[in-house]
Design a protein around this motif. Structure first.
Motif, PDB file in Angstrom:
ATOM      1  N   SER A  73       0.790  -1.269   0.030  1.00  0.00           N
ATOM      2  CA  SER A  73      -0.044  -0.205  -0.015  1.00  0.00           C
ATOM      3  C   SER A  73       0.760   1.182   0.062  1.00  0.00           C
ATOM      4  O   SER A  73       2.034   1.174   0.494  1.00  0.00           O
ATOM      5  CB  SER A  73      -0.772   0.035   1.263  1.00  0.00           C
ATOM      6  N   SER A  74       0.336   2.301  -0.674  1.00  0.00           N
ATOM      7  CA  SER A  74       1.006   3.370  -0.328  1.00  0.00           C
ATOM      8  C   SER A  74       0.170   4.495   0.077  1.00  0.00           C
ATOM      9  O   SER A  74       0.385   5.689  -0.148  1.00  0.00           O
ATOM     10  CB  SER A  74       1.364   4.045  -2.183  1.00  0.00           C
ATOM     11  N   LEU A  75      -0.864   4.166   0.708  1.00  0.00           N
ATOM     12  CA  LEU A  75      -1.637   5.096   1.738  1.00  0.00           C
ATOM     13  C   LEU A  75      -1.063   5.486   2.817  1.00  0.00           C
ATOM     14  O   LEU A  75      -0.492   4.337   3.629  1.00  0.00           O
ATOM     15  CB  LEU A  75      -3.005   4.268   1.974  1.00  0.00           C
ATOM     16  N   LEU A  98     -14.545   3.085   1.620  1.00  0.00           N
ATOM     17  CA  LEU A  98     -14.472   2.532   3.178  1.00  0.00           C
ATOM     18  C   LEU A  98     -12.981   2.879   3.460  1.00  0.00           C
ATOM     19  O   LEU A  98     -12.485   3.017   4.554  1.00  0.00           O
ATOM     20  CB  LEU A  98     -14.725   1.076   3.207  1.00  0.00           C
ATOM     21  N   LEU A  99     -12.124   2.269   2.650  1.00  0.00           N
ATOM     22  CA  LEU A  99     -10.585   2.044   2.940  1.00  0.00           C
ATOM     23  C   LEU A  99     -10.001   3.451   3.118  1.00  0.00           C
ATOM     24  O   LEU A  99      -9.185   3.572   4.178  1.00  0.00           O
ATOM     25  CB  LEU A  99      -9.734   1.449   1.697  1.00  0.00           C
ATOM     26  N   LEU A 100     -10.447   4.554   2.697  1.00  0.00           N
ATOM     27  CA  LEU A 100      -9.896   6.024   2.846  1.00  0.00           C
ATOM     28  C   LEU A 100     -10.814   6.732   3.959  1.00  0.00           C
ATOM     29  O   LEU A 100     -10.368   7.732   4.158  1.00  0.00           O
ATOM     30  CB  LEU A 100      -9.980   6.649   1.526  1.00  0.00           C
ATOM     31  N   SER A 101     -12.165   5.852   4.310  1.00  0.00           N
ATOM     32  CA  SER A 101     -12.677   6.796   5.394  1.00  0.00           C
ATOM     33  C   SER A 101     -12.028   6.351   6.741  1.00  0.00           C
ATOM     34  O   SER A 101     -11.027   5.862   7.024  1.00  0.00           O
ATOM     35  CB  SER A 101     -14.060   6.016   5.514  1.00  0.00           C
ATOM     36  N   PRO A 102     -12.435   7.442   7.838  1.00  0.00           N
ATOM     37  CA  PRO A 102     -11.834   7.213   8.966  1.00  0.00           C
ATOM     38  C   PRO A 102     -12.294   6.146   9.845  1.00  0.00           C
ATOM     39  O   PRO A 102     -11.794   5.705  10.740  1.00  0.00           O
ATOM     40  CB  PRO A 102     -12.976   8.403   9.917  1.00  0.00           C
ATOM     41  N   GLU A 103     -13.206   5.303   9.231  1.00  0.00           N
ATOM     42  CA  GLU A 103     -13.621   3.854   9.822  1.00  0.00           C
ATOM     43  C   GLU A 103     -13.339   3.058   8.669  1.00  0.00           C
ATOM     44  O   GLU A 103     -14.197   2.451   8.027  1.00  0.00           O
ATOM     45  CB  GLU A 103     -15.013   3.643  10.290  1.00  0.00           C
ATOM     46  N   PRO A 104     -11.978   2.467   8.411  1.00  0.00           N
ATOM     47  CA  PRO A 104     -11.852   1.768   7.190  1.00  0.00           C
ATOM     48  C   PRO A 104     -12.091   0.277   7.210  1.00  0.00           C
ATOM     49  O   PRO A 104     -11.682  -0.443   6.273  1.00  0.00           O
ATOM     50  CB  PRO A 104     -10.165   1.978   6.901  1.00  0.00           C
ATOM     51  N   ASP A 105     -12.527  -0.373   8.468  1.00  0.00           N
ATOM     52  CA  ASP A 105     -12.845  -1.780   8.512  1.00  0.00           C
ATOM     53  C   ASP A 105     -13.854  -2.264   7.400  1.00  0.00           C
ATOM     54  O   ASP A 105     -14.792  -1.558   6.995  1.00  0.00           O
ATOM     55  CB  ASP A 105     -13.416  -2.083   9.878  1.00  0.00           C
TER      56      ASP A 105
END
Length: 130
Positions: A73-75, A98-105
């Motif tokens: 990952s480059s995040l 979802l992955l970029l949100s504050p809740e990435p689960d």
């Protein structure tokens, strides 16, 4: 004592190198999953079409009875996730919202979930080396 560094495992200047941790990560996977003689390896770049230039690199190694998934990952800081499954049919699912949100689960999943035998992650943080 001037110039001495007090060491504790995993902290400060005496932390193990990323290469050592990565090697331990590979050898910590179940040997039954790593023991196959041949694997079909594929690489896929999964771009984020929703916003800033961020990508995932998915390396999939399929054996006769198992699959190894490596996701780079480059995040944020450079990170790698390894997931071992007991099926040659497991897949990676990415939900960028979802992955970029504050809740990435749930933003990054290997399916079917019940095929997962082992998973681990390693994050390479910045820092000075001894």
């Amino acid at each position: 004592m001037r110039g001495s560094v007090e060491c504790s495992w995993g902290w400060g200047h005496c932390a193990p190198s990323p290469l050592l941790l990565w090697t331990l990560l590979l050898f910590a996977a179940p040997f039954g999953l790593l023991g196959e003689k041949t694997r079909q390896v594929s690489l896929e770049v999964i771009p984020n079409w929703l916003g800033p230039l961020q990508n995932l690199l998915h390396i999939r190694a399929v054996g006769t009875n198992s699959t190894l998934h490596y996701v780079w990952s480059s995040l944020g800081p450079l990170a790698v996730v390894m997931v071992a499954t007991n099926t040659p049919h497991s897949t990676l699912s990415v939900n960028w919202s979802l992955l970029l949100s504050p809740e990435p689960d749930g933003g990054l999943m290997v399916l079917p979930k019940d095929s997962i035998q082992f998973s681990s992650a390693l994050v390479f943080t910045r820092g000075s080396c001894c």
